[in-house]
Design an enzyme around this catalytic site. Structure first.
Site, PDB file in Angstrom:
ATOM      1  N   GLY A 187       2.198   4.799   3.409  1.00  0.00           N
ATOM      2  CA  GLY A 187       2.894   3.665   3.156  1.00  0.00           C
ATOM      3  C   GLY A 187       3.542   4.105   1.881  1.00  0.00           C
ATOM      4  N   SER A 213      -4.371  -0.878  14.496  1.00  0.00           N
ATOM      5  CA  SER A 213      -4.912   0.120  14.711  1.00  0.00           C
ATOM      6  C   SER A 213      -5.379   0.077  15.866  1.00  0.00           C
ATOM      7  CB  SER A 213      -6.229   0.229  12.911  1.00  0.00           C
ATOM      8  OG  SER A 213      -7.349   1.095  14.203  1.00  0.00           O
ATOM      9  N   GLY A 246       0.697  -1.717  -0.055  1.00  0.00           N
ATOM     10  CA  GLY A 246      -0.137   0.414   0.302  1.00  0.00           C
ATOM     11  C   GLY A 246       0.711   1.029   0.168  1.00  0.00           C
ATOM     12  N   TYR A 271     -14.143  -4.164  10.568  1.00  0.00           N
ATOM     13  CA  TYR A 271     -12.453  -3.664  10.892  1.00  0.00           C
ATOM     14  C   TYR A 271     -11.947  -3.982  11.933  1.00  0.00           C
ATOM     15  CZ  TYR A 271      -9.367   0.021  10.334  1.00  0.00           C
ATOM     16  OH  TYR A 271      -8.379   0.781  10.108  1.00  0.00           O
TER      17      TYR A 271
END
Length: 313
Positions: free
Chosen positions: A28, A151, A22, A176
């Protein structure tokens, strides 16, 4: 740490080869740029090869002595993951650093090319397969690392093993959070297995806090993107600062395997990198082993820890 760590403190990366997934945009791209700026040979892995090539070109323009390549990698398609790994094995004799950064957030229910729920399939299963396929190429030395990006949302996650793919009940944010918890379960279990097998390669994890990137503006529906756009302006830190925990996990000397790096501010929302604590659930070894076994079965990628085969350089 008694002072704030910045990218200026990244040690010399000459002779090291790094893959950043990414890396065509957002965190990234910054990670790839900083690694290249400090001497690493960097492979920009992205789903859109044209965007990846643009990012690689921009980095080499800014730092003409750097070596940056672009390779197509679609983590939502295991055939693409395998093809990418085949190309890397054919063109490189070792990898020193793998940054499992790419991801999607709060997307409506979708399936990957292999039939997995999109967020679990992209954020976890794609990276699980990629790491396993590249394991023979990863250098077995103390400064070689796999860094998996999680995260703060992992704190709300739980592994719904009875409905892992969200086929019976689906929540965009719940899926998520589950995928980000899976990232940590994988990172910590990988490190345990590396240690048990006597490898020097280590596995770490990092999270960027609340950082203003296009991730918030690509997955969620339009009405949520409005609020997230406001949050990016008023609350979030810059992507430049958000990338620091990833860079710290990738390059700071002396970090032990199994470390988790995040911002030092209240709630780990903003700030400079420090070691932080994941939830107890993220360290659940039984859940990690269960997820590992399921991931091997779903991806068809089996890890072989019998002997470190990455070339020592």
């Amino acid at each position: 740490m008694t002072r704030k760590w910045t990218a200026e403190e990244i040690p010399d990366q000459q002779g090291r080869t790094a893959i950043v997934t990414g890396a065509n945009s957002g965190l990234g791209r910054i990670v790839a740029r900083e690694l290249a700026r400090h001497g690493a040979r960097v492979i920009v892995a992205s789903r859109d090869n044209a965007k990846g090539a643009e990012a690689a070109g921009a980095i080499t323009t800014a730092f003409p002595s750097s070596t940056v390549e672009a390779e197509r990698l679609d983590l939502a398609d295991l055939s693409s993951v395998r093809a990418f790994a085949d190309r890397i094995r054919a063109g490189h004799d070792h990898i020193d650093l793998l940054i499992n950064n790419a991801g999607v957030m709060a997307a409506p229910y979708q399936r990957t090319a292999d039939g997995f729920e999109l967020q679990l399939g992209t954020n976890h299963l794609g990276h699980f397969a990629l790491t396993g396929l590249l394991l023979p190429l990863l250098n077995n030395r103390p400064d070689a690392r796999v860094v998996t990006v999680s995260s703060n949302n992992h704190k709300a996650g739980q592994m719904r093993f009875d409905d892992l793919q969200g086929e019976h009940r689906y929540s965009r944010w719940g899926a998520y959070a589950q995928s980000k918890l899976a990232n940590l379960l994988f990172a910590f279990e990988l490190d345990r297995r590396l240690k048990s097998a006597g490898w020097q390669l280590i596995s770490l994890a990092a999270h960027p806090g609340y950082s203003a990137t296009n991730l918030q503006l690509s997955g969620p529906p339009a009405h949520e993107r409005v609020l997230l756009r406001i949050g990016n302006r008023l609350i979030a830190q810059s992507a430049e600062v958000g990338a620091l925990p990833l860079l710290y996990a990738a390059t700071a000397p002396g970090l032990p395997g199994g470390s988790y790096v995040g911002p030092d501010g209240p709630g780990e929302i903003r700030g400079h990198p420090v070691l932080v604590q994941a939830t107890r659930r993220a360290h659940d070894a039984e859940e990690a082993r269960r997820l590992w076994d399921i991931s091997e079965r779903l991806t068809g990628v089996t890890y072989d820890f019998r002997a470190p085969t990455g070339r020592l350089v």
